[in-house]
Design an enzyme around this catalytic site. Structure first.
Site, PDB file in Angstrom:
ATOM      1  N   GLU A 163      -7.999 -22.384 -14.273  1.00 49.12           N
ATOM      2  CA  GLU A 163      -8.304 -22.952 -12.957  1.00 49.12           C
ATOM      3  C   GLU A 163      -9.251 -24.120 -13.198  1.00 49.12           C
ATOM      4  O   GLU A 163     -10.457 -23.926 -13.334  1.00 49.12           O
ATOM      5  CB  GLU A 163      -8.952 -21.913 -12.033  1.00 49.12           C
ATOM      6  N   ASN A 178      -0.510   4.565  -0.358  1.00 51.31           N
ATOM      7  CA  ASN A 178      -1.185   5.809   0.032  1.00 51.31           C
ATOM      8  C   ASN A 178      -1.854   5.736   1.405  1.00 51.31           C
ATOM      9  O   ASN A 178      -2.653   6.595   1.758  1.00 51.31           O
ATOM     10  CB  ASN A 178      -2.194   6.256  -1.037  1.00 51.31           C
ATOM     11  N   HIS A 183      -4.033 -17.758  -3.577  1.00 49.04           N
ATOM     12  CA  HIS A 183      -4.883 -16.929  -2.725  1.00 49.04           C
ATOM     13  C   HIS A 183      -6.096 -17.683  -2.175  1.00 49.04           C
ATOM     14  O   HIS A 183      -6.853 -17.128  -1.381  1.00 49.04           O
ATOM     15  CB  HIS A 183      -5.368 -15.724  -3.523  1.00 49.04           C
ATOM     16  N   ASP A 184      -6.301 -18.931  -2.623  1.00 50.02           N
ATOM     17  CA  ASP A 184      -7.429 -19.735  -2.132  1.00 50.02           C
ATOM     18  C   ASP A 184      -6.985 -20.829  -1.170  1.00 50.02           C
ATOM     19  O   ASP A 184      -7.802 -21.637  -0.742  1.00 50.02           O
ATOM     20  CB  ASP A 184      -8.139 -20.433  -3.304  1.00 50.02           C
ATOM     21  N   ASP A 220      -4.119   3.832   2.757  1.00 54.19           N
ATOM     22  CA  ASP A 220      -5.530   3.467   3.008  1.00 54.19           C
ATOM     23  C   ASP A 220      -5.678   2.003   3.458  1.00 54.19           C
ATOM     24  O   ASP A 220      -6.798   1.519   3.616  1.00 54.19           O
ATOM     25  CB  ASP A 220      -6.391   3.752   1.761  1.00 54.19           C
ATOM     26  N   ASP A 279     -10.489 -18.003 -14.328  1.00 54.75           N
ATOM     27  CA  ASP A 279     -11.171 -18.399 -13.102  1.00 54.75           C
ATOM     28  C   ASP A 279     -12.340 -19.352 -13.353  1.00 54.75           C
ATOM     29  O   ASP A 279     -13.140 -19.125 -14.263  1.00 54.75           O
ATOM     30  CB  ASP A 279     -11.708 -17.098 -12.466  1.00 54.75           C
ATOM     31  N   ASP A 283      -1.853  -1.444  -3.752  1.00 55.51           N
ATOM     32  CA  ASP A 283      -2.252  -0.713  -4.961  1.00 55.51           C
ATOM     33  C   ASP A 283      -1.254  -0.901  -6.105  1.00 55.51           C
ATOM     34  O   ASP A 283      -0.188  -1.495  -5.922  1.00 55.51           O
ATOM     35  CB  ASP A 283      -2.460   0.778  -4.640  1.00 55.51           C
ATOM     36  N   ASP A 335      -6.350 -11.808 -14.088  1.00 60.72           N
ATOM     37  CA  ASP A 335      -7.365 -12.797 -13.796  1.00 60.72           C
ATOM     38  C   ASP A 335      -8.547 -12.544 -14.719  1.00 60.72           C
ATOM     39  O   ASP A 335      -8.919 -11.393 -14.965  1.00 60.72           O
ATOM     40  CB  ASP A 335      -7.817 -12.645 -12.333  1.00 60.72           C
ATOM     41  N   ASP A 345       0.848  -1.197   0.000  1.00 57.63           N
ATOM     42  CA  ASP A 345       0.000   0.000   0.000  1.00 57.63           C
ATOM     43  C   ASP A 345       0.880   1.243   0.000  1.00 57.63           C
ATOM     44  O   ASP A 345       1.736   1.390   0.865  1.00 57.63           O
ATOM     45  CB  ASP A 345      -0.881  -0.036   1.259  1.00 57.63           C
TER      46      ASP A 345
HETATM   47  C1  GLC Z   1     -11.907 -19.017  -8.010  1.00 57.90           C
HETATM   48  C2  GLC Z   1     -11.064 -17.982  -7.307  1.00 57.90           C
HETATM   49  C3  GLC Z   1     -11.627 -17.728  -5.956  1.00 57.90           C
HETATM   50  C4  GLC Z   1     -13.024 -17.207  -6.124  1.00 57.90           C
HETATM   51  C5  GLC Z   1     -13.878 -18.113  -7.017  1.00 57.90           C
HETATM   52  C6  GLC Z   1     -15.080 -17.399  -7.510  1.00 57.90           C
HETATM   53  O1  GLC Z   1     -11.881 -20.231  -7.374  1.00 57.90           O
HETATM   54  O2  GLC Z   1      -9.726 -18.388  -7.272  1.00 57.90           O
HETATM   55  O3  GLC Z   1     -10.851 -16.836  -5.204  1.00 57.90           O
HETATM   56  O4  GLC Z   1     -13.642 -17.075  -4.884  1.00 57.90           O
HETATM   57  O5  GLC Z   1     -13.196 -18.553  -8.160  1.00 57.90           O
HETATM   58  O6  GLC Z   1     -14.724 -16.446  -8.468  1.00 57.90           O
HETATM   59 CA    CA Z   2      -3.552   1.927  -1.186  1.00 55.92          CA
END
Ligand code: GLC
Ligand code: CA
Length: 555
Positions: free
Chosen positions: A256, A23, A328-329, A25, A199, A29, A98, A21
């Site tokens: 994915e 700025n 991230h999942d 918040d 995705d 970013d 993505d 980050d």
């Molecule tokens: C994919 C993404 C996940 C999201 C899901 C719905 O599995 O990686 O983070 O919640 O799709 O878009």
């Molecule tokens: Ca920021």
């Protein structure tokens, strides 16, 4: 096999909200990303995947897109995005975004227009259906809990959503919708994007009869993905998508995709497959519980090793998979795949080596290169993730105590990967000068970039060497195209494999156990290329201490 520009690349996933980050918040970013391109270049990264940065209400952290042509204000502006593209290009790096096209946000103008006229043209961009005898059209449970069908206010119809109710599914049978999506994809590619991570893409094909299914829970509902598993015809949609977009631009695409059979692999990642590559989730799926992830079974070392080995063997004659430890999942790999005694720098290096040198495209998730771990969660209120809240609720309903439910969420929550990147031993790990949107892992004074920069034997320095080895003039071809062959298969606690190309053979060997292992060489070693224990000479036996990994060229 025809060589492709992306075959020998190393990729890195940025979760923009948690990266840096600039700025104050509390939200990462684009400026933050731009300022760290040199850091990523030095790590050896070629391709950067950005989790969604489009305009979004962030019900599912940007995987609910309200405008495919706009950058979320939280992250910056389109000018900054263009700057990021240009700066990446200067460094000979590629950006992929993505692509979330199974669904959009309920705030997207298409959906707003559909709601305004449930019998109009925009309703057909989605699945609007009449209910059955006062009930929803079918008994499917969405991924994030509750029925997949949500009533359309002021009408006798329902709309369909496989994820949150704020993520209505798009109707891929509608050629107008497809055309809109293709136009959007081409618009981004024309800007200079190298491709996309795509995705939940298998979900685009529905069984249009939406038949009721045998319930698999006390709620009388059946998991919606079973409908997707049972339906034929996704291939035609995926080919249409590819031919109208990616194929024309030689774009790199990573799907994915969960759970496809070995017989389908050629269609997906063969020479002319739907995608360049798909992620290998076989180790991650070992945590699939009966009802979700709140009842995830523990993963044994042998099961983990078998999952990876089988997958490598399956794929290598077909194409390339993308190898990950985490994303991230998923929770952090160091906390998930390593035994307690290995959840340290040596273990992180060991796991990283085994993963990065597999055959396929390595994807490193932000923070993995410094050995980031799961956070300690003190209460369910600390979580942000929609899926974690749902799994917590299910766990409680299934009879787990608050402490037990918190324990499973601590181990498995997606928020473990989403805590802010740990840059230095400073307030909020140097991620923000304000209050971070999600708490910082309290181990940041020990695990952070700045500290590891100063320690030559840190995980960060090791990852640099590891990637450099993979991409070195001498070994690049071998690690890219070399065959995968399991090694020392019967040795307990050992994960080992060869990469073999044109008579050259490299061994990667790791000891996940607590005792030193001594074995006769299957093929004698010649030269140590990399070690997490400062091993420089190949001995006359294969010796691996606890948590030791090394890479050697064989005679
Ligand atoms: C994919 C993404 C996940 C999201 C899901 C719905 O599995 O990686 O983070 O919640 O799709 O878009
Ligand atoms: Ca920021």
């Amino acid at each position: 096999m025809e060589k492709k520009w992306w075959h020998d690349k190393v990729a890195y996933q940025i979760y923009p909200k948690s990266f840096l980050d600039t700025n104050g918040d509390g939200i990462g970013d684009l400026r933050g990303i731009i300022s760290k391109l040199d850091y990523l270049k030095k790590l050896g990264i070629d391709i950067i995947w950005l989790s969604p940065i489009y305009k979004s209400p962030f019900v599912d952290q940007g995987y609910d897109i309200a405008d495919y042509y706009a950058i979320a204000e939280e992250f910056g502006t389109m000018e900054e995005f263009d700057e990021l593209l240009a700066e990446a290009k200067k460094r000979d790096m590629h950006i992929i975004m993505d692509l979330v096209i199974n669904h959009c946000s309920d705030k997207h103008e298409w959906f707003q227009k559909a709601l305004a006229d449930p019998d109009g043209a925009f309703a057909d961009y989605f699945y609007f259906r009449k209910g059955k005898n006062g009930n929803p059209p079918s008994n499917y449970r969405s991924y994030f809990g509750g029925n997949c069908w949500e009533p359309v206010p002021g009408s006798d119809k329902y709309y369909f959503h496989m994820f949150a109710k704020e993520q209505p599914d798009l109707n891929w049978e509608n050629p107008k919708l497809r055309e809109e999506i293709y136009r959007m994809i081409n618009w981004w590619l024309d800007k200079g994007l190298a491709g996309f991570r795509i995705d939940a893409i298998i979900n685009i094909k529905k069984d249009l009869a939406f038949p009721d299914m045998e319930p698999d829970g006390d709620d009388g509902l059946a998991s919606c993905w079973r409908m997707v598993e049972n339906v034929e015809g996704v291939d035609a949609l995926l080919e249409d998508l590819k031919n109208h977009t990616f194929a024309k631009k030689d774009a790199f695409t990573v799907g994915e995709v969960f759970n496809i059979g070995v017989e389908d692999l050629p269609d997906f990642i063969g020479e002319n497959g739907h995608f360049s590559t798909i992620f290998d989730f076989s180790a991650h799926m070992l945590s699939d519980g009966k009802h979700g992830w709140y009842d995830a079974p523990p993963i044994s070392f042998d099961a983990w090793k078998k999952a990876i080995t089988d997958s490598q063997m399956r794929v290598q004659n077909v194409g390339f998979e993308a190898n990950i430890i985490e994303n991230h999942d998923e929770p952090r790999g160091v906390s998930r795949f390593l035994p307690d005694y290995a959840q340290n720098a040596d273990g992180a290096k060991m796991l990283g080596t085994v993963s990065v040198l597999l055959r396929g495209i390595p994807f490193i998730y932000q923070g993995q290169e410094i050995g980031m771990q799961n956070a300690r969660w003190n209460s369910v209120d600390e979580f942000d993730d929609i899926s974690t809240k749902d799994q917590y609720r299910m766990a409680r309903e299934a009879g787990l105590s608050d402490a037990e439910a918190l324990a499973v969420c601590s181990a498995m929550s997606r928020d473990n990967a989403r805590t802010p990147m740990q840059w230095k031993d400073a307030p909020q790990a140097g991620f923000t000068s304000g209050t971070p949107w999600l708490k910082v892992n309290d181990n940041y004074p020990v695990i952070n970039v700045e500290k590891e920069e100063g320690q030559p034997d840190s995980v960060l320095h090791y990852y640099r060497k590891l990637i450099a080895l993979r991409k070195s003039g001498e070994y690049r071809e071998l690690f890219t195209y070399g065959k995968f062959e399991p090694a020392y298969e019967n040795a307990d606690h050992v994960m080992a494999y060869y990469r073999i190309l044109q008579g050259r053979r490299v061994l990667v060997a790791a000891n996940f156990g607590t005792d030193t292992i001594e074995l006769d060489w299957e093929v004698p070693a010649k030269k140590v290329l990399l070690s997490n224990k400062k091993r420089t000479n190949a001995e006359n036996k294969l010796i691996l201490e606890k948590c030791e990994v090394f890479v050697t060229e064989c005679k």
